[in-house]
Design a protein around this motif. Structure first.
Motif, short mmCIF file in Angstrom:
data_model
loop_
_atom_site.label_atom_id
_atom_site.label_comp_id
_atom_site.label_asym_id
_atom_site.label_seq_id
_atom_site.Cartn_x
_atom_site.Cartn_y
_atom_site.Cartn_z
N ALA A 140 0.83 -1.21 0.00
CA ALA A 140 0.00 0.00 0.00
C ALA A 140 0.86 1.26 0.00
N SER A 141 1.94 1.29 0.78
CA SER A 141 2.77 2.50 0.79
C SER A 141 3.40 2.71 -0.57
N ALA A 142 3.80 1.63 -1.22
CA ALA A 142 4.39 1.75 -2.55
C ALA A 142 3.38 2.32 -3.54
N LEU A 143 2.14 1.83 -3.47
CA LEU A 143 1.13 2.30 -4.41
C LEU A 143 0.75 3.75 -4.13
N LEU A 144 0.63 4.11 -2.85
CA LEU A 144 0.31 5.49 -2.51
C LEU A 144 1.41 6.43 -2.98
N ALA A 145 2.66 6.00 -2.79
CA ALA A 145 3.78 6.83 -3.22
C ALA A 145 3.77 7.00 -4.74
N ALA A 146 3.26 5.97 -5.42
CA ALA A 146 3.20 6.03 -6.88
C ALA A 146 1.95 6.77 -7.35
N GLY A 147 1.19 7.31 -6.42
CA GLY A 147 0.04 8.13 -6.79
C GLY A 147 -1.23 7.37 -7.09
N VAL A 148 -1.29 6.11 -6.68
CA VAL A 148 -2.51 5.34 -6.92
C VAL A 148 -3.62 5.84 -5.99
N ASP A 149 -4.75 6.22 -6.58
CA ASP A 149 -5.84 6.81 -5.82
C ASP A 149 -6.89 5.79 -5.38
N THR A 150 -7.17 4.85 -6.27
CA THR A 150 -8.26 3.91 -6.01
C THR A 150 -7.70 2.50 -5.86
N PHE A 151 -8.01 1.87 -4.75
CA PHE A 151 -7.52 0.51 -4.49
C PHE A 151 -8.60 -0.53 -4.74
N SER A 152 -9.84 -0.15 -4.47
CA SER A 152 -10.92 -1.13 -4.62
C SER A 152 -12.23 -0.38 -4.85
N ARG A 153 -13.26 -1.15 -5.17
CA ARG A 153 -14.60 -0.59 -5.27
C ARG A 153 -15.43 -1.15 -4.13
N SER A 154 -16.40 -0.36 -3.69
CA SER A 154 -17.13 -0.78 -2.51
C SER A 154 -18.16 -1.87 -2.85
N PHE A 155 -18.65 -2.50 -1.80
CA PHE A 155 -19.48 -3.69 -1.91
C PHE A 155 -20.79 -3.45 -2.67
#
Lengths: 958, 79, 395
Positions: free
Chosen positions: A37-52
């Motif tokens: 997660a820290s790697a993805l946040l550092a790379a500017g990733v905004d969305t990790f998943s979609r809600s249920f």
């Protein structure tokens, strides 16, 4: 190194050691020490998943393993919490379902059509419509994992640990407890969910970080401390077992994907800390809205600057401290919202003012805007009168601290709500459990450390360690009272809109909860079930406090903030890791491999792997009748029963009288349970004075051992019961040539006079000492040989070698089945069931009527004159028949029973068998038995009186 | 609270090491009638609270032990 | 659109009722509903000490089926299964009935024989049932390992196309809602602590808030039946044991059927939401504590993984257990209790959920008419004394 703050003393990643991971087809450079997660946040990733439910964009909120918003597929494994998974070179990370463009995101616009429990109120008329709708519903949820096999090499393992002390939580309190106990010389296991020790204090800027580093290095000096990082304690079970799960336990051994540590400790210190409660306001789930610990971790541990303008909101001084710390790291802090009237501590207020950061006291957040992530917030005064929009790209918001109490619930400790503190505190813990640290609401690091040490000293007392002489410094418990937490005031109209989320896992809004309460679901358990709040993947960790808070607001009398029940596991555990310790061990006979070499076809039957046949069971049966056959009977239960009360014991369980067994005789016996139901049969051999060798059916052996032990214990009899099932091999040699074959291998006199039917003797066969008895199971001259298991294969080969020229063949259980049916032997448990008593099994002859102590005799006596309910009958059909076991026995519409055994006898050229049936007029010589099978086919057989073969029993007496 | 069974030979052990032998019952006397026997065989006190029961340590010493256990809390006491 | 109409309505109990039903689970609520709706009984109270559906009603695995064996009981289960179909419309509440079909695997010739026998029994009772070979199984459940590489290889299966699932909470609320609308008083927080019996006739119950008089009292307390027996000074033919169940994280639809292995005591199904329900074995000792244990959960998971190897990285997120009052013959006790006016609907073990509609219907019929309906005659308490136990053996 793009996107990271300048090097800081608190960072835990190594910018000199890049690690490449793959995310959605692109390569991302992370560093050793990063989590996914820290790697993805550092790379500017905004969305990790979609809600249920509504497929709303979601990104990590806590970065500390609590929320489930960051879960993705990592290296093929589903639902991995990326915030606690260290990066590894070549790792493949994939979101579960579309995240950039999700067509199902349209659901968000139709949330008005999905009030709480809408699915209970819709779609069910007419029935066919529901059948269509349910398939649509199934395809709807967001963040659904695909079920796909892991790479073949992936495996799971398990380790058992039994330390003196288990410390759960590697923060300041936990570390201090571990150090204190280790210093007293006991063995300690300390478990921390994060990849590194330190807990909350580790990301409290430099001072906090240095404090934890000091503890970490003190801890490292103790060889008697086992440290498990990246390991979650998922459950403490009723017997005291703590189950800990560690993902990817070794960087080098990539194949082991998850390991369980099964910890049985003498005492346990629970120091799981506290987390932030999310604030309740409209659209509080947008990417960019995070908890204070997430912001702190990003900045201090991984040098990641929260995106753009940052607004902070809360109701305690901690939020002000976080604001200052962020500002000092160069974060663009645009304001601090504090819902308390008094506002922040004076020094914090002035420090923030010095940096030109506005502080809005008596204000709260009511709404946010933004598409891919948050772009602005609505800040409203507590009275609801003043409102303004603040542009921001990140919101750090929390309504207070909440203890991570789930393990306390599992050890039976309830959390009680303290209205004065606005905090949940545990009631009395069970003996040998202690709690410590922020879990108890403490804030001051020194108090936390003292209290951790104090918990360890209490634990040492449980362990019986003399804490006076032990090298334990005298520690006073923390004198600090738990920090009061202000629960967020709620501005009804503006805050509780339909997109004000309480349960993020299931998209349950405050409005949903309100509506459920209005509909009558106002008990915490019914409300929880109706709304599905607290039942998601985070196990209520993020929402249950707010959920209880909202419920208590509406129904103050009904639920004084009772928390929902906690059940294992606290965090999810993979099926593979759970299954590791379970092994299925089928039993094999000592003759198993020998028989395979002779062409045996094996099959798992119950707990044993047995030989079905050696190619052709019918030919085998003809050989047994014409020449000879050899069969493995090692799976019989075998017991040596000896001692002064041996007769009493055996007379208790056997329906026949053991005292009638004299000299070197053997007899066939049956055994009943207290209901008089036939449960077992076997052979008994008298070995000497008060000394017997007893066999049982294969399936019953384990139960027999308990059964015998039970009577010995009840009656205090002097008997030794030794289970020799596994130590003796059994070989059945049967057929007219059996004596000739055996005589080639032994010096003993085995003539019909010296060793007649139902007698036994010790003898050496091919040099192997064996117990050899004459039995009658297969209807021919039949020897049963029992010898030491290790010599069984040799004896088998010797008999085969001697017998082959005379036509000896090995045979399996199918052939055995033909022979015993020809002889009319009823098998308990096969031809009878758990209701069939001895009379109904047509074996009343085996009951010694004069013996009163027999188990089951009383019930048999009392029911002797009652009409029987069912009985075992024999039948025969000319030639072959397609009827199989399980065929029904019927008379018109009446169902009489079922076929229990049926087989074709090539010798008799008939199909013969047994059925378990209700009484009927047809059960007389010449009567017809009608079968109904295979969905309605009918067949007929003649009632028969067994045995079908050699009715006078001359052949077994040869 | 720990759910463990006291075995006189092996100490406090996990209940899954044992086979549960049910609540202790007095078998009917020699002159008991059928109803008495049926009640004995099929009916149980099935106590929610302390009851005397049989446990067989099949993964241990192979002995039967009588245990007084609270079936709600799993507390075990001497009688 | 949203409706703020109350779904659940509770009442304070009155002093006198025609019928008092002890236990606000599914059976009690259903009985109250059928009594009020079809027998015109006016004054009915359901007394529940915790919250409605708090016992086994909310702790089961939602399975509905009619694949018992003993032929004398089949009409009852057949009736119950059929009744679920129309209940959503009748109760005006979606019970989310999914007749997805139940596949019961056989691992030995003996089991196949037993299943053939069971199947033929059921066919004769008019229940649809099929036997499947491994090829058919594989086609229906591609993720199931039917090779000979498993511990106990799959040799075939029985398929019960009309079996499936019903949402348990929906059923509780549906019956509660409709019962209340028919005038039934549902009273929660009322604990029955004793019975008033005059001569051989029950006259009411004692509760934590005082006596409530009733012409008739019906007991439907699920796993807690022996506590009622103690109040009456009798024993029931049951032992209370927990059954543990687990649920997993959400997965994309991959399992369309309810799959079970009677031999290895497991079953699994994927819910509408996408999580799997895993469970299947009673704990091997009596307990009144709804804990879960590592031994049971890990063994259950291991036996399921043996046949669904792709699920190794699936994740268990929650476990729970329910109390089952089990008889030795796997059949319940329904009808007369031996005390006039006091009727029983107990000893349902782990199979009470599916029987709800029929239990409600026949219990109501018995209470209203005082005549034991034909379909529940096999479940009499007397059967334990006159050697008429239901021969419901699973081979």
């Amino acid at each position: 190194m793009s996107g990271r703050l300048p090097d800081s003393p608190t960072q835990i990643f190594d910018p000199k050691k890049p690690v490449k991971i793959h995310f959605r087809g692109r390569s991302i450079t992370a560093f050793e020490g990063d989590t996914v997660a820290s790697a993805l946040l550092a790379a500017g990733v905004d969305t990790f998943s979609r809600s249920f439910k509504y497929h709303r964009r979601r990104a990590p909120a806590c970065l500390s393993g609590q929320c489930s918003r960051c879960t993705m597929n990592v290296d093929g494994r589903m639902h991995i919490k990326t915030c606690q998974t260290p990066v590894r070179e070549g790792m493949v990370v994939e979101p579960q379902g579309p995240i950039a463009f999700d067509p199902a995101g349209a659901a968000d616009a139709f949330s008005w059509a999905m009030p709480t429990g809408f699915y209970y109120k819709m779609f069910y008329k007419p029935q066919w419509f529901w059948k269509l709708v349910k398939e649509v519903i199934r395809a709807m949820p967001g963040n659904m994992a695909k079920v796909k096999a892991l790479p073949a090499k992936a495996h799971f393992d398990s380790i058992n640990l039994s330390p003196d002390l288990l410390v759960i939580g590697g923060g300041l309190a936990g570390m201090e407890a571990a150090i204190t106990a280790a210093d007293a010389g006991v063995r300690v296991v300390i478990v921390e969910a994060d990849p590194q020790l330190g807990g909350f204090e580790a990301f409290q800027a430099e001072a906090g970080f240095r404090r934890t580093q000091a503890s970490i290095s003190r801890l490292a000096a103790f060889p008697n401390i086992t440290l498990l990082t990246g390991t979650r304690v998922t459950a403490i079970y009723p017997d005291g077992l703590a189950v800990c799960m560690q993902e990817s336990p070794s960087q080098s051994a990539q194949d082991c994907v998850e390991r369980s540590y099964l910890v049985r400790a003498g005492a346990t210190v629970i120091a799981t800390g506290a987390g932030s409660m999310p604030m309740v306001f409209a659209h509080n789930d947008r990417p960019g809205i995070i908890l204070p610990e997430a912001a702190q971790r990003m900045v201090h541990l991984w040098g990641i600057k929260p995106k753009g303008r940052v607004l902070l909101a809360g109701g305690d001084d901690h939020i002000g401290e976080v604001a200052l710390a962020l500002y000092k790291q160069g974060v663009d802090v645009v304001g601090v919202v504090d819902f308390r009237e008094a506002g922040l501590r004076k020094d914090l207020q002035s420090a923030l003012a010095d940096h030109g950061i506005p502080v809005w006291s008596s204000y709260t957040l009511t709404d946010t805007r933004g598409r891919r992530r948050v772009t602005s917030a609505t800040v409203t005064s507590i009275d609801g009168l003043q409102s303004k929009r603040v542009r921001c790209d990140t919101i750090v918001a929390s309504s207070g601290r909440y203890p991570r109490h789930k393990l306390l619930g599992q050890i039976g400790t309830r959390m009680l709500y303290d209205a004065a503190l606005n905090f949940y505190l545990p009631e009395q813990l069970p003996a040998n459990y202690e709690a410590a640290g922020r879990l108890l609401g403490l804030e001051d690091p020194n108090a936390i450390m003292r209290q951790g040490a104090h918990a360890a000293i209490n634990a040492l007392k449980h362990l019986g360690v003399d804490t006076n002489t032990a090298k334990v410094a005298a520690v006073e418990p923390a004198d600090e009272a738990p920090m009061p937490v202000r629960l967020q005031p709620v501005i009804e109209d503006v805050q509780l809109k339909s997109k004000t989320f309480v349960c993020y896992c299931h998209d349950v809004s405050a409005k949903n909860i309100e509506q459920a309460i209005d509909e009558g679901f106002d008990k915490i358990e019914t409300c929880k079930r109706y709304t599905t709040a607290t039942q998601g993947a985070c196990q209520g960790g993020m929402c249950e406090a707010n959920f209880a808070h909202l419920l208590a607001r509406k129904r103050p009398a009904l639920s004084a903030r009772v928390l929902p029940t906690t059940r294992p596991p606290v965090t999810s555990m993979s099926l593979g890791a759970m299954a590791v310790g379970y092994h299925d061990h089928p039993q094999v006979s000592p003759l198993y491999h020998t028989q395979l070499a002779h062409g045996g076809n094996s099959l798992r039957m119950g707990s044993w792997i047995r030989m079905v046949d050696f190619g052709d069971h019918e030919a085998e049966s003809l050989a047994v009748h014409s020449t000879a056959g050899i069969c493995d009977v090692s799976m019989f239960g075998k017991f040596r029963v000896f001692g002064p009360d041996a007769e009493k014991l055996l007379n208790r369980i056997m329906t026949r009288n053991i005292e009638k067994l004299n000299g070197n005789s053997t007899f066939y016996y049956t055994a009943c349970n207290e209901e008089g139901v036939l449960v077992d049969d076997g052979m008994a051999l008298k070995m000497g004075e008060h000394d017997y060798f007893v066999t049982t059916t294969a399936a019953r052996a384990a139960v027999t051992e308990e059964w015998l032990a039970r009577w010995c214990r009840e009656e205090n009899w002097q008997v030794n019961v030794v289970n020799v099932t596994d130590t003796k091999a059994g070989i059945s040699l049967a057929g007219p040539m059996a004596r000739e074959i055996l005589s080639k291998l032994t010096e003993a006199d085995i003539s019909g006079e010296a060793l007649p039917f139902q007698k036994w003797m010790h003898m050496e066969v091919a040099g192997v000492k064996a117990i050899v008895s004459r039995v009658g199971f297969v209807g021919e001259l039949n020897y049963e040989l029992f010898c030491p298991a290790s010599q069984g294969p040799y004896l088998w080969d010797a008999i085969m070698a001697a017998g082959k020229p005379l036509g000896l063949v090995p045979f399996g259980i199918e052939c055995l089945n033909i022979c015993r049916l020809e002889k009319g032997h009823v098998l308990p448990g096969i031809d009878t069931d758990s209701f069939t008593n001895l009379f109904e099994a047509s074996m009343g002859w085996a009951l010694d009527r004069n013996k009163t102590e027999t188990v089951g005799k009383a019930m048999l006596d009392l029911t002797t004159h009652q009409a029987i309910k069912e009985r075992v009958i024999a039948f025969s059909i000319e030639g072959r028949s397609p009827v199989t076991e399980g065929a029904l026995v019927v008379d018109g519409t009446q169902q009489l029973g079922r076929v229990t055994s049926i087989i074709y006898s090539p010798l008799l050229k008939k199909t013969i068998g047994f059925a378990l049936v209700a009484p009927h007029d047809n059960w007389v010589e010449g009567g017809t038995v009608t079968f109904w099978y295979d969905s309605g086919r009918e067949a007929q057989a003649s009632f028969a009186k067994p045995p079908f073969y050699d009715p006078k029993g001359q052949r077994i007496r040869m | 609270m720990a759910f463990l069974i006291d075995c006189p030979n092996c100490g406090r052990r996990n209940p899954y090491e044992f086979r549960f032998g049910g609540e202790c019952k007095e078998a009917p006397g020699p002159d008991a009638d059928l109803n008495t026997w049926c009640e004995y065989l099929y009916f149980n006190e099935n106590m929610s609270g302390f009851q005397q029961e049989w446990w067989y340590h099949n993964m241990g010493c192979g002995d039967w032990v009588k245990v007084r256990r609270n079936t709600v809390t799993h507390e075990i006491t001497e009688d | 659109m949203a409706t703020t109409k109350k779904v659940l309505q509770y009442k304070e109990p009155e002093k006198h009722y025609d019928v008092v039903i002890v236990g606000g689970g599914l059976h009690g609520l259903a009985t109250a509903y059928y009594l009020a709706k079809y027998h015109g009984v006016k004054r009915i109270a359901v007394l529940e000490r915790r919250y409605i559906g708090s016992g086994g009603s909310g702790r089961n695995t939602e399975m509905v089926r009619s694949n018992k064996r003993a032929h004398e009981t089949l009409p009852f289960y057949k009736d119950s299964l059929a009744m679920w179909d129309d209940l959503s419309a009748e109760l005006d509440w979606n019970l989310m009935v999914q007749k997805k079909g139940i596949i019961a695997l056989a691992h030995s010739d003996g089991e196949l024989a037993s299943m053939r026998m069971q199947s033929d029994s059921q066919r004769r009772a008019g229940i649809k049932i099929d036997m499947l070979d491994n090829q058919q199984i594989k086609k229906m459940v591609p993720s199931l390992d039917v090779s000979d590489q498993t511990a106990l290889p799959v040799l075939g299966a029985q398929f019960h196309p009309e079996g499936g699932t019903v949402h348990h909470d929906a059923a509780v609320w549906g019956f509660a809602k409709s019962a209340a609308r028919c005038g039934v008083d549902i009273c929660v927080g009322i604990e029955v602590v004793g019975f008033n019996v005059e001569g051989s006739k029950v006259t009411g119950v004692q509760t934590n808030i005082g006596d409530i008089n009733a012409n008739k009292v019906h007991v439907a307390v699920g796993g807690y039946s022996s506590e009622i027996a103690r109040m009456l000074g009798v024993k029931f033919p049951v032992v209370t044991m927990p059954m543990q169940v687990m649920t997993t994280n959400i997965m994309a639809p991959f399992l369309n059927y309810y799959v079970a292995s009677p031999r290895l005591h497991w079953y699994t199904q994927q819910t509408l939401k996408g999580d799997l329900i895993l469970g299947g074995q009673l704990d091997p000792f009596s307990s009144w504590n709804s804990y879960t244990t590592w031994e049971e959960c890990s063994e259950r998971v291991a036996t399921i993984l043996e046949y669904f190897p792709d699920l190794a990285h699936g994740r268990v997120v929650r476990s729970w257990s329910g109390l089952c009052d089990c008889t030795g013959d796997s059949a319940p006790v329904m009808g007369p209790s031996g005390i006039d006016g006091l009727s029983l609907d107990i000893a349902w073990g782990y199979y009470g959920f599916k029987a709800t509609p029929a239990c409600g219907k026949y219990s109501a019929e018995y209470i209203a008419t005082n005549k034991v309906p034909e379909n529940i005659k096999a479940f009499s308490l007397d059967r334990f004394f006159n050697r008429q136990r239901v021969r419901e053996v699973i081979l």
